[in-house]
Scaffold this motif. Structure first.
Motif, mmCIF file in Angstrom:
data_model
loop_
_atom_site.group_PDB
_atom_site.id
_atom_site.type_symbol
_atom_site.label_atom_id
_atom_site.label_comp_id
_atom_site.label_asym_id
_atom_site.label_seq_id
_atom_site.Cartn_x
_atom_site.Cartn_y
_atom_site.Cartn_z
ATOM 1 N N GLN A 7 0.857 -1.183 0.000
ATOM 2 C CA GLN A 7 0.000 0.000 0.000
ATOM 3 C C GLN A 7 0.895 1.236 0.000
ATOM 4 O O GLN A 7 1.909 1.287 0.683
ATOM 5 N N GLU A 8 0.520 2.199 -0.825
ATOM 6 C CA GLU A 8 1.306 3.425 -0.972
ATOM 7 C C GLU A 8 0.363 4.604 -1.138
ATOM 8 O O GLU A 8 -0.705 4.483 -1.762
ATOM 9 N N GLU A 9 0.772 5.743 -0.624
ATOM 10 C CA GLU A 9 -0.052 6.946 -0.739
ATOM 11 C C GLU A 9 0.188 7.636 -2.078
ATOM 12 O O GLU A 9 1.319 7.735 -2.549
ATOM 13 N N LEU A 10 -0.897 8.117 -2.671
ATOM 14 C CA LEU A 10 -0.839 8.944 -3.872
ATOM 15 C C LEU A 10 -1.291 10.343 -3.470
ATOM 16 O O LEU A 10 -2.467 10.541 -3.137
ATOM 17 N N PRO A 11 -0.411 11.338 -3.477
ATOM 18 C CA PRO A 11 -0.817 12.690 -3.094
ATOM 19 C C PRO A 11 -1.947 13.210 -3.972
ATOM 20 O O PRO A 11 -2.012 12.909 -5.175
ATOM 21 N N ASP A 12 -2.833 13.978 -3.375
ATOM 22 C CA ASP A 12 -3.954 14.538 -4.130
ATOM 23 C C ASP A 12 -3.465 15.345 -5.329
ATOM 24 O O ASP A 12 -4.111 15.361 -6.386
ATOM 25 N N SER A 13 -2.314 15.989 -5.189
ATOM 26 C CA SER A 13 -1.778 16.805 -6.290
ATOM 27 C C SER A 13 -1.453 15.971 -7.525
ATOM 28 O O SER A 13 -1.437 16.487 -8.645
ATOM 29 N N GLU A 14 -1.186 14.671 -7.327
ATOM 30 C CA GLU A 14 -0.896 13.797 -8.459
ATOM 31 C C GLU A 14 -2.153 13.381 -9.207
ATOM 32 O O GLU A 14 -2.089 12.913 -10.346
ATOM 33 N N LEU A 15 -3.312 13.544 -8.569
ATOM 34 C CA LEU A 15 -4.580 13.088 -9.145
ATOM 35 C C LEU A 15 -5.419 14.228 -9.695
ATOM 36 O O LEU A 15 -6.303 14.002 -10.526
#
Length: 254
Positions: free
Chosen positions: A148-156
């Motif tokens: 599990q890894e976090e995807l920053p909101d800025s990347e989406l």
């Protein structure tokens, strides 16, 4: 696995057409044949076998159960989901966290909406809403695994981000890796009128997880609608209001 030789096709599947499983603690809508809702004409698209849109009430969830030879990707839209498995992995998944479980030779796991039991603090009554997707692995009998890894909101925001992939082309950008070199999951959070281009691949599955969007050549898509593209990628997708979309790019079929 096979490569597509079909004529270009755009197949819109509406939210209301999905089969559903509804019990006291679960409201689950199935894009493909699943469980008791068996339909031999709707078993998969490309490499994607399951696209379940689940709402789980607080304090409840899926008790320990087995999986084998499957890559399972979970994307939470609201609330939090607790994962525990027989390999000793444990995690709390919330919006923006990409999760993958490789079932491989066999694994037992549970998924529950009871994060306070792991993180502490008071209990709550917030449901968790998640989309769980299954794709077949390249090889049977691999070692079970978890990530599990976090995807920053800025990347989406306003663009596609690679959530999960086993493709060499995404090796440096995918948040998590899956054991299939022909598949990649993309996600985007779009504001009104923001536009992305759908990946061009032999098989594409586009799911509107939230909001509404217009797809070039297909028209208006509402929350819960999906589009199965066969040899027909590259269209522009524009959000009508705030929207979140999940798109599988697949270069082979199960």
């Amino acid at each position: 696995m096979t490569r597509s030789t079909s004529q270009p096709k755009v197949d819109v599947r509406r939210s209301a057409e999905r089969d559903a499983t509804r019990i006291s603690w679960l409201d689950s809508k199935h894009s493909f044949s699943f469980g008791r809702n068996y339909d031999p004409a709707n078993t998969h698209h490309g490499l994607l076998l399951v696209n379940n849109d689940d709402i789980v009430t607080a304090g409840a969830g899926f008790e320990t159960h087995p999986h084998r030879d499957m890559e399972i990707v979970t994307w939470v839209l609201q609330g939090s989901l607790v994962h525990q498995d027989s390999e000793g992995n444990r995690g709390v998944i919330s919006p923006g966290l990409a999760q993958r479980m490789s079932a491989g030779t066999g694994i037992l796991h549970s998924e529950k909406n009871d994060s306070w039991r792991v993180q502490g603090g008071p209990s709550h009554d917030e449901p968790v809403r998640l989309v769980q997707m299954w794709v077949v692995p390249d090889e049977r009998g691999i070692r079970p695994g978890y990530q599990q890894e976090e995807l920053p909101d800025s990347e989406l925001r306003g663009k596609l981000a690679v959530v999960a992939s086993g493709m060499d082309a995404h090796a440096q950008t995918a948040a998590i890796r899956i054991a299939n070199r022909y598949a990649a999951l993309h996600a985007a959070r779009l504001g009104p009128a923001e536009t992305i281009v759908v990946p061009d691949a032999p098989y594409v599955h586009l799911f509107v997880a939230r909001g509404r969007a217009d797809l070039e050549g297909a028209g208006r898509l509402n929350e819960g609608d999906a589009v199965r593209l066969t040899g027909a990628g590259g269209q522009r997708l524009s959000a009508v209001d705030d929207a979140e979309v999940l798109i599988w790019e697949m270069h082979a079929a199960a």
